[in-house]
Enzyme design. Structure first.
Site, mmCIF file in Angstrom:
data_model
loop_
_atom_site.group_PDB
_atom_site.id
_atom_site.type_symbol
_atom_site.label_atom_id
_atom_site.label_comp_id
_atom_site.label_asym_id
_atom_site.label_seq_id
_atom_site.Cartn_x
_atom_site.Cartn_y
_atom_site.Cartn_z
ATOM 1 N N ASP A 21 -49.531 27.684 -40.438
ATOM 2 C CA ASP A 21 -50.235 27.302 -39.117
ATOM 3 C C ASP A 21 -50.029 28.142 -38.200
ATOM 4 O O ASP A 21 -49.152 29.187 -38.148
ATOM 5 C CB ASP A 21 -49.525 25.777 -38.614
ATOM 6 N N ASP A 23 -51.212 27.584 -34.202
ATOM 7 C CA ASP A 23 -50.804 27.173 -32.729
ATOM 8 C C ASP A 23 -49.485 26.413 -33.064
ATOM 9 O O ASP A 23 -49.611 25.416 -33.656
ATOM 10 C CB ASP A 23 -52.067 26.416 -32.131
ATOM 11 N N ASP A 195 -45.591 22.833 -37.611
ATOM 12 C CA ASP A 195 -45.051 22.612 -36.373
ATOM 13 C C ASP A 195 -45.130 21.037 -36.223
ATOM 14 O O ASP A 195 -44.532 20.529 -35.051
ATOM 15 C CB ASP A 195 -45.467 23.404 -35.215
#
Length: 246
Positions: A21, A23, A195
């Site tokens: 991922d 961001d 995240d």
């Protein structure tokens, strides 16, 4: 700590590729979001929004972020509106807001963002193992590619897929399944690194193992409460030894 590293090493040894991922996992882009969104809000003569409020909205794609921001800034002055009326007002503003947001985000992309500690080193170590790496983000592809270039990360990835690359976004499993197809690996042998619960839910549904970083956004919730196969405080913790091969 040694047991955790052994578990991570064993997990990594069972994988042939990794999906990462963007961001909140590789780059802290909250500053970019805040700058672009507040420039957009000024253009629409709407109140500013604080970074802390934005942080809880990040992760489900730019369209969701923009709609959430519009409803957030409209709500205090529209107490008499029903939820349906607030939704309609936000939708009426959305086309102009999206045009201004794109304009401003592309102008500042990466200028107010920073790599998290250990990201470049962790990606380099993963890259040295020979595993293909895919960047998979809900961010539009036209935003993701320049950001990766600006932060010197683009050379690590064989593919970059944004939120507009497929018919559905994470937490739907489709983007992960398509990423596995792109590199020719099975989901069960493709590690998802993210995240948030979006990444974990998508990985579970796709059949991919998943490791979450502890420093990202996750909609303002503690990430260790999310069902995952492991957690790391830095991407460098994924590679206990540079000699681990697929």
């Amino acid at each position: 700590m040694e047991r955790v590293q052994q578990d991570l090493a064993a997990l990594l040894a069972r994988t042939d590729a990794a999906i990462v991922d963007l961001d909140g996992t590789m780059v802290d882009t909250l500053g970019d979001f805040a700058e672009a969104l507040n420039r957009m809000l000024r253009d629409l003569q709407l109140p500013a929004i604080a970074p802390g409020a934005i942080e809880r909205m990040v992760g489900k794609g730019s369209e969701h972020l923009l709609r959430s921001v519009l409803k957030h800034v409209l709500a205090p002055d529209q107490q008499a509106l029903t939820a349906m009326q607030l939704e309609a007002k936000a939708e009426a503003l959305y086309p102009q807001a999206w045009e201004r947001y794109q304009h401003h985000y592309l102008a500042i992309n990466g200028q107010y963002a920073a790599l998290y500690a250990g990201v470049a080193e962790g990606l380099a170590a993963l890259h040295r193992t020979g595993r293909p790496l895919v960047c998979l983000t809900n961010k539009p592809t036209d935003f993701a590619r320049p950001l990766l270039r600006a932060k010197g990360l683009d050379g690590f990835f064989t593919h970059v897929f944004g939120g507009d690359a497929f018919a559905r976004k994470k937490p739907d499993p489709l983007p992960l399944l398509k990423a596995c197809e792109a590199v020719g690996t099975s989901p069960a042998r493709t590690l998802m690194i993210g995240d948030s619960s979006n990444d974990a839910q998508a990985a579970r549904a796709a059949g991919c193992p998943v490791v979450l970083v502890t420093y990202g956004y996750n909609h303002g919730q503690p990430v260790r409460g999310v069902d995952a196969d492991g957690y790391v405080d830095a991407l460098t913790e994924l590679i206990a030894s540079p000699d681990i091969s697929p």
